[in-house]
Design a protein around this motif. Sequence first.
Motif, PDB file in Angstrom:
ATOM      1  N   GLU A 181       0.821  -1.204   0.000  1.00 45.47           N
ATOM      2  CA  GLU A 181       0.000   0.000   0.000  1.00 45.47           C
ATOM      3  C   GLU A 181       0.861   1.261   0.000  1.00 45.47           C
ATOM      4  O   GLU A 181       0.344   2.353  -0.238  1.00 45.47           O
ATOM      5  CB  GLU A 181      -0.915   0.008   1.228  1.00 45.47           C
ATOM      6  CG  GLU A 181      -1.962  -1.082   1.246  1.00 45.47           C
ATOM      7  CD  GLU A 181      -3.079  -0.839   0.241  1.00 45.47           C
ATOM      8  OE1 GLU A 181      -3.296   0.333  -0.130  1.00 45.47           O
ATOM      9  OE2 GLU A 181      -3.727  -1.827  -0.175  1.00 45.47           O
ATOM     10  N   SER A 182       2.157   1.115   0.264  1.00 45.31           N
ATOM     11  CA  SER A 182       3.070   2.256   0.327  1.00 45.31           C
ATOM     12  C   SER A 182       3.998   2.258  -0.886  1.00 45.31           C
ATOM     13  O   SER A 182       4.401   1.184  -1.352  1.00 45.31           O
ATOM     14  CB  SER A 182       3.922   2.195   1.600  1.00 45.31           C
ATOM     15  OG  SER A 182       3.104   2.149   2.746  1.00 45.31           O
ATOM     16  N   PRO A 183       4.363   3.428  -1.397  1.00 42.71           N
ATOM     17  CA  PRO A 183       5.347   3.485  -2.486  1.00 42.71           C
ATOM     18  C   PRO A 183       6.667   2.854  -2.056  1.00 42.71           C
ATOM     19  O   PRO A 183       7.067   2.950  -0.897  1.00 42.71           O
ATOM     20  CB  PRO A 183       5.506   4.991  -2.736  1.00 42.71           C
ATOM     21  CG  PRO A 183       4.257   5.604  -2.210  1.00 42.71           C
ATOM     22  CD  PRO A 183       3.848   4.766  -1.046  1.00 42.71           C
ATOM     23  N   LEU A 184       7.331   2.212  -2.999  1.00 39.72           N
ATOM     24  CA  LEU A 184       8.554   1.478  -2.700  1.00 39.72           C
ATOM     25  C   LEU A 184       9.791   2.310  -2.999  1.00 39.72           C
ATOM     26  O   LEU A 184       9.772   3.230  -3.827  1.00 39.72           O
ATOM     27  CB  LEU A 184       8.601   0.187  -3.527  1.00 39.72           C
ATOM     28  CG  LEU A 184       7.462  -0.810  -3.319  1.00 39.72           C
ATOM     29  CD1 LEU A 184       7.637  -1.986  -4.265  1.00 39.72           C
ATOM     30  CD2 LEU A 184       7.388  -1.286  -1.884  1.00 39.72           C
ATOM     31  N   ALA A 185      10.882   1.957  -2.329  1.00 42.65           N
ATOM     32  CA  ALA A 185      12.183   2.545  -2.636  1.00 42.65           C
ATOM     33  C   ALA A 185      12.646   2.080  -4.013  1.00 42.65           C
ATOM     34  O   ALA A 185      12.154   1.083  -4.551  1.00 42.65           O
ATOM     35  CB  ALA A 185      13.199   2.142  -1.572  1.00 42.65           C
ATOM     36  N   ALA A 186      13.605   2.796  -4.578  1.00 42.41           N
ATOM     37  CA  ALA A 186      14.111   2.446  -5.907  1.00 42.41           C
ATOM     38  C   ALA A 186      14.668   1.025  -5.930  1.00 42.41           C
ATOM     39  O   ALA A 186      14.482   0.293  -6.907  1.00 42.41           O
ATOM     40  CB  ALA A 186      15.180   3.453  -6.330  1.00 42.41           C
ATOM     41  N   GLU A 187      15.345   0.616  -4.853  1.00 39.15           N
ATOM     42  CA  GLU A 187      15.896  -0.734  -4.797  1.00 39.15           C
ATOM     43  C   GLU A 187      14.792  -1.783  -4.769  1.00 39.15           C
ATOM     44  O   GLU A 187      14.923  -2.857  -5.351  1.00 39.15           O
ATOM     45  CB  GLU A 187      16.775  -0.877  -3.550  1.00 39.15           C
ATOM     46  CG  GLU A 187      18.052  -0.055  -3.583  1.00 39.15           C
ATOM     47  CD  GLU A 187      17.850   1.381  -3.149  1.00 39.15           C
ATOM     48  OE1 GLU A 187      18.848   2.103  -3.029  1.00 39.15           O
ATOM     49  OE2 GLU A 187      16.686   1.793  -2.918  1.00 39.15           O
ATOM     50  N   ASP A 188      13.683  -1.464  -4.092  1.00 39.93           N
ATOM     51  CA  ASP A 188      12.569  -2.402  -4.050  1.00 39.93           C
ATOM     52  C   ASP A 188      11.880  -2.504  -5.396  1.00 39.93           C
ATOM     53  O   ASP A 188      11.398  -3.572  -5.786  1.00 39.93           O
ATOM     54  CB  ASP A 188      11.569  -1.988  -2.973  1.00 39.93           C
ATOM     55  CG  ASP A 188      12.065  -2.298  -1.571  1.00 39.93           C
ATOM     56  OD1 ASP A 188      12.804  -3.282  -1.413  1.00 39.93           O
ATOM     57  OD2 ASP A 188      11.721  -1.553  -0.638  1.00 39.93           O
ATOM     58  N   LEU A 189      11.812  -1.398  -6.126  1.00 42.60           N
ATOM     59  CA  LEU A 189      11.230  -1.450  -7.479  1.00 42.60           C
ATOM     60  C   LEU A 189      12.091  -2.315  -8.394  1.00 42.60           C
ATOM     61  O   LEU A 189      11.562  -3.069  -9.217  1.00 42.60           O
ATOM     62  CB  LEU A 189      11.114  -0.036  -8.056  1.00 42.60           C
ATOM     63  CG  LEU A 189       9.956   0.820  -7.550  1.00 42.60           C
ATOM     64  CD1 LEU A 189      10.041   2.223  -8.149  1.00 42.60           C
ATOM     65  CD2 LEU A 189       8.611   0.180  -7.900  1.00 42.60           C
ATOM     66  N   ALA A 190      13.409  -2.213  -8.248  1.00 42.69           N
ATOM     67  CA  ALA A 190      14.294  -3.066  -9.048  1.00 42.69           C
ATOM     68  C   ALA A 190      14.100  -4.534  -8.677  1.00 42.69           C
ATOM     69  O   ALA A 190      14.088  -5.409  -9.552  1.00 42.69           O
ATOM     70  CB  ALA A 190      15.749  -2.645  -8.834  1.00 42.69           C
ATOM     71  N   ALA A 191      13.939  -4.814  -7.369  1.00 43.92           N
ATOM     72  CA  ALA A 191      13.679  -6.190  -6.940  1.00 43.92           C
ATOM     73  C   ALA A 191      12.341  -6.682  -7.481  1.00 43.92           C
ATOM     74  O   ALA A 191      12.215  -7.830  -7.927  1.00 43.92           O
ATOM     75  CB  ALA A 191      13.692  -6.273  -5.410  1.00 43.92           C
ATOM     76  N   LEU A 192      11.345  -5.813  -7.471  1.00 41.59           N
ATOM     77  CA  LEU A 192      10.029  -6.180  -7.997  1.00 41.59           C
ATOM     78  C   LEU A 192      10.116  -6.523  -9.478  1.00 41.59           C
ATOM     79  O   LEU A 192       9.468  -7.464  -9.952  1.00 41.59           O
ATOM     80  CB  LEU A 192       9.054  -5.030  -7.774  1.00 41.59           C
ATOM     81  CG  LEU A 192       7.623  -5.223  -8.279  1.00 41.59           C
ATOM     82  CD1 LEU A 192       6.971  -6.406  -7.594  1.00 41.59           C
ATOM     83  CD2 LEU A 192       6.814  -3.951  -8.067  1.00 41.59           C
ATOM     84  N   ARG A 193      10.926  -5.802 -10.216  1.00 42.16           N
ATOM     85  CA  ARG A 193      11.085  -6.071 -11.654  1.00 42.16           C
ATOM     86  C   ARG A 193      11.676  -7.472 -11.876  1.00 42.16           C
ATOM     87  O   ARG A 193      11.213  -8.213 -12.744  1.00 42.16           O
ATOM     88  CB  ARG A 193      11.968  -4.998 -12.273  1.00 42.16           C
ATOM     89  CG  ARG A 193      12.119  -5.088 -13.780  1.00 42.16           C
ATOM     90  CD  ARG A 193      12.883  -3.899 -14.340  1.00 42.16           C
ATOM     91  NE  ARG A 193      12.069  -2.692 -14.361  1.00 42.16           N
ATOM     92  CZ  ARG A 193      12.215  -1.658 -13.526  1.00 42.16           C
ATOM     93  NH1 ARG A 193      13.153  -1.701 -12.588  1.00 42.16           N
ATOM     94  NH2 ARG A 193      11.439  -0.602 -13.621  1.00 42.16           N
ATOM     95  N   SER A 194      12.687  -7.820 -11.081  1.00 46.77           N
ATOM     96  CA  SER A 194      13.289  -9.150 -11.211  1.00 46.77           C
ATOM     97  C   SER A 194      12.301 -10.240 -10.838  1.00 46.77           C
ATOM     98  O   SER A 194      12.197 -11.267 -11.506  1.00 46.77           O
ATOM     99  CB  SER A 194      14.532  -9.248 -10.318  1.00 46.77           C
ATOM    100  OG  SER A 194      15.517  -8.323 -10.685  1.00 46.77           O
TER     101      SER A 194
END
Length: 704
Positions: A181-194
């Motif tokens: 429900e919260s916006p993610l950090a840039a590192e978490d967005l990269a992890a989400l992409r993988s």
Amino acid sequence: MDTLESLVIVRRLRVPIDAPADAAPAGWGEVAARQLDAALLSVGFTCSAALLERLARLPGETVVDLGVRVLAAVRGLVGDHVRHNAYFIDFPKNVPDTLEFWVGLLREAMLDPVAAARLQQPTLDLLTLPGYGRYQHTYADLLAAHAELIPLAGDGVTVLELGGSLESEARELYFSLAGSESPLAAEDLAALRSLASYCADQPERIPVRENRAVVNEVRLAAGRPLLVDTVTDVLRLACGCSGGDVTLAVPTRFRSFRRAERRALLQALDAVATPAKLGDVARHREQWKRLGERLHPHDYPRLTRAAHVFEVARGVREAAGFDGRVEAALSAGRTADAVQLLERAPGALLRRLDHLVRTGLSAPAVLDAAERAASGASGRVLLSLREHLQNRLARTAGRVFTNRYGRAWATPDTRAPLEDDVLARALDMLDSEIARRLSDPGELIVDPDVLDVALPLSGKAVAPGLGMLPRGSLSAVDGELLRLFVHWREAGRRTDYDLSALMLDAFYGNPTHISWTNYSNGFATYSGDLTAAPDGASEFIDIRLAEATQPIIIPQVNVYAGERFDEAAEAFFGYMTRDAVQEGRPFEPRTVRMKSDLRGSGRIVLPLVFLRGDDGAWRVKWLHLYLKGHPGFNQVEGNRVTASLLVRSIVERDYLRVRHLADLLRTKGSAAGGTTYIGLEAPADLPPGTRVYTPGTLHELIPA
């Protein structure tokens, strides 16, 4: 696969094991498991009993291979993957007086003909003196000069739990990040992409649009239907596919899209580009123009609504934006009309609640509208408004604003106060709606140490790491010695970072500091200044907390010269705690309590602040702040006013904490709800099936 495995280990502290559970005991598997546990202890980790038992039932070769990967992952997490040397070999002992040190360098320079010639110049750069700013000994020399660390029973040890298969663990992490429900950090967005590329299943709900854009990248590549319901969703997707910023904060240079991609993007755009949604185009007009040059909408004459988007961007077609209509009504004094418009967008109405109750319309009428809108707003908006309003109960030193990159600024609070009855009604309304959405926790078990952790209403400024907590969180500091550390490695040009600490009294005055211009002050010692890091460099500050004469200590890292934090090959900050009897090397991984990467475009970072309470105990409050600073030559002496004002604003702010949500959860607990545990880490004796929330998964507590 190793990347996904490492993600699971460092984000969930769980070790995924794919081998069958009934694997027969094999030779030296138990020995290898014990050896791995001993190696993990040296860096502050240990295997849970379940993990150790499972490893012992695997072939020894399998345990060794897995152990190598696990050890590499946790060493990177704690910062032990690099060699931490110190400028002064005996640090924290035998560090010279600052003036004595500079005089010694000048004396040596006078004996060097080349350096002596520089001394005759009209201006002298002390940082260019021979021997300054570079290691004068090897890492092996440093190790030889320091005794072994004395392990104590009170040393913190992080437990690694037994995980399921890599597939199941990756899926669980993927669903947690995608459904946040919260916006993610840039590192978490990269992890989400993988993770999105690996996991075939899709979560039922992806509330944050940046997360949805990342998932849509994978869906577009696979030719699957896209998850979009606004025109901006399509723009975010195009940015992500081009390697750009899905938050739309930074302009993206769009790549050339294949015909199938162009068709899919334009069809998705045509499906959502209703007249009511065209008003969103103006927010990102220039990016839409650039995207139109890549998508060629004229090649698809039947997709007329998609073409309207680019006409609005070019100014050929008019489209009134929702925010523009609201602002026009407010500017004309038609508050009632503005509220009526905002009721169509519940979240927008609640975000403006403070402003609306201070306008011409009566506060009860605004609150009536807010109560009708509350059920349609997201849980994160409700909690954010709750935090905002509880800070209106008492006037503070100032208002602090932070953007998605952690860049912050403070300003005096000039708003008119809100009436007590208005605040009471609004807070009751919010608490009732939040409680209504919370799930039945059953038997609720809450670790007291987690009660003062702030709810993660946004994770954008918080880089993942060891012991990281959201901005505004408070936690205890155990140990007699506090040691700050920073490590960086330059990517392409000489880079000089300076670890410093600003010390203030209880009224945020009487400033003193520790830095390369002041090596000690009676209770703190600096390890020495390094001015280049082609192979990496580390700086430390040692603080004897019991002797500290000032109750506020603000660590900071300044970019004195060279690359920003987001340009360096590597940059991270952290702190260790030790007892007085423990010596050891300047960096001892098992004493690290917090470590996180440094990033962001600012040239000064304020990671956290240490505060001594009236009872004499020290606590740490997380800041996650970046200051713009100057292009070069940033020093703690030059930003102490700004730093102290920002820190005071955050220290005095009343953040919404786990304590509040736990109190609401207790009102809903029933015997049929199972067991829920909330804490900094999960104990081993929880009942089977317990729902566990730790700092890495606190965002899952935020209701939809």
